[in-house]
Design an enzyme around this catalytic site. Sequence first.
Site, PDB file in Angstrom:
ATOM      1  N   VAL A 243       1.795   4.276   6.474  1.00 58.19           N
ATOM      2  CA  VAL A 243       1.429   5.364   5.394  1.00 58.19           C
ATOM      3  C   VAL A 243       2.761   4.674   3.929  1.00 58.19           C
ATOM      4  O   VAL A 243       3.800   4.646   4.156  1.00 58.19           O
ATOM      5  CB  VAL A 243       1.635   6.661   5.995  1.00 58.19           C
ATOM      6  CG1 VAL A 243       0.647   6.586   6.183  1.00 58.19           C
ATOM      7  CG2 VAL A 243       2.870   6.943   5.855  1.00 58.19           C
TER       8      VAL A 243
ATOM      9  N   VAL B 154       0.701  -5.430   6.229  1.00 59.92           N
ATOM     10  CA  VAL B 154       0.668  -5.643   4.112  1.00 59.92           C
ATOM     11  C   VAL B 154       1.521  -4.208   4.085  1.00 59.92           C
ATOM     12  O   VAL B 154       1.928  -4.557   2.937  1.00 59.92           O
ATOM     13  CB  VAL B 154      -0.977  -5.224   3.990  1.00 59.92           C
ATOM     14  CG1 VAL B 154      -0.800  -4.959   2.317  1.00 59.92           C
ATOM     15  CG2 VAL B 154      -1.513  -7.023   4.117  1.00 59.92           C
ATOM     16  N   LYS B 155       1.974  -3.467   4.472  1.00 63.73           N
ATOM     17  CA  LYS B 155       2.808  -2.431   4.042  1.00 63.73           C
ATOM     18  C   LYS B 155       4.580  -3.049   4.490  1.00 63.73           C
ATOM     19  O   LYS B 155       5.170  -2.646   3.331  1.00 63.73           O
ATOM     20  CB  LYS B 155       3.011  -1.287   5.812  1.00 63.73           C
ATOM     21  CG  LYS B 155       4.371  -0.521   5.348  1.00 63.73           C
ATOM     22  CD  LYS B 155       3.654   0.833   3.699  1.00 63.73           C
ATOM     23  CE  LYS B 155       5.075   1.042   3.271  1.00 63.73           C
ATOM     24  NZ  LYS B 155       5.617   2.171   4.461  1.00 63.73           N
ATOM     25  N   LEU B 156       4.696  -4.363   4.781  1.00 61.46           N
ATOM     26  CA  LEU B 156       5.838  -4.720   5.168  1.00 61.46           C
ATOM     27  C   LEU B 156       5.907  -5.812   3.759  1.00 61.46           C
ATOM     28  O   LEU B 156       7.653  -5.682   2.726  1.00 61.46           O
ATOM     29  CB  LEU B 156       6.513  -5.463   6.570  1.00 61.46           C
ATOM     30  CG  LEU B 156       6.345  -4.713   7.647  1.00 61.46           C
ATOM     31  CD1 LEU B 156       6.581  -5.838   8.870  1.00 61.46           C
ATOM     32  CD2 LEU B 156       8.033  -3.634   7.321  1.00 61.46           C
TER      33      LEU B 156
END
Length: 301
Positions: free
Chosen positions: A119, A169-171
């Site tokens: 998140v 994609v969060k990283l």
Amino acid sequence: MSNNRRIAVIGLGSMGGAMASTLHSAGWDVTGFDPSEAARNAAAGAGISTTAELRDLAGVPYVVLSLPSAKIVEATVPVLLSAPGTIAIIDTTTSEPSTSTSMATLADSHGAAFVDAPVSGGRDGAATGTLSAFVGATDTAVAAAQTVLDALTGGRYAHIGGPGSGNVVKLLNNVLAAANLVSVGEALGVAKAYGIDPAVAAASISNASGGSKVSAAMYPNWVLSGTHDSGFSLGLMARDAALAIDMARQVGEHPELLAAAAEQWQEALAALGPAADFTEIARTVAPAVTPAGAPKTTHVA
């Protein structure tokens, strides 16, 4: 209360504790676990039931994970699946793609869904149910987790692709933010050296093509003010930036600019320590723009 409104929150730190409170306020029957007694007590003070034993939560229909690392995710999920009844595990940890892929396979073998849903939005978003989430899972798993995802994000989540894709994609998001925190700091340092108020420069840039959330909000709110109280640690951002570069190299990519920025975060980590606020990166890349100034000595672990 319906059995299917039972949910466990594993990890009651800044983010997990806030998510537990949001779910509790939304009418879920929440039980929280954290190895820290202080974290459990803080959750209990907000009216949330807690347990000191992870195994007590095996078989709870829904589970939200908010954990420090992929290794802890790997140790936690088998315990949760050791009793029947789990419908969906939603992992909000900034974890690793390979971990999410293997945990999704494990959950599926137990008739449960596993969704990687790291998140963004910080503790304020967690406390108000307005987080955004990067979701990686099969369509079936996302459907199983939808009510929980909606409660945490208000529907503001993107289904990126299969298991592990949310982590990818969060990283990438975090290493871009890390690079932007460095570059905006350096730019504002140049502005100040020319006698320009960094706040005026940041506001002007934020209204133009070089603007970003970093220049428009993070620097004015947390750096130029000297408060450095975002609630997200420098240690976690340095970890995420390093993970992003490792992840890229695993598929033969060599992002040189991002790697250089990630190295600057490692230098800041050595100087300031993991508990420093992540906005304190400015103290090493542009100390003149923050009242906190440059670190006095190198941090000793």
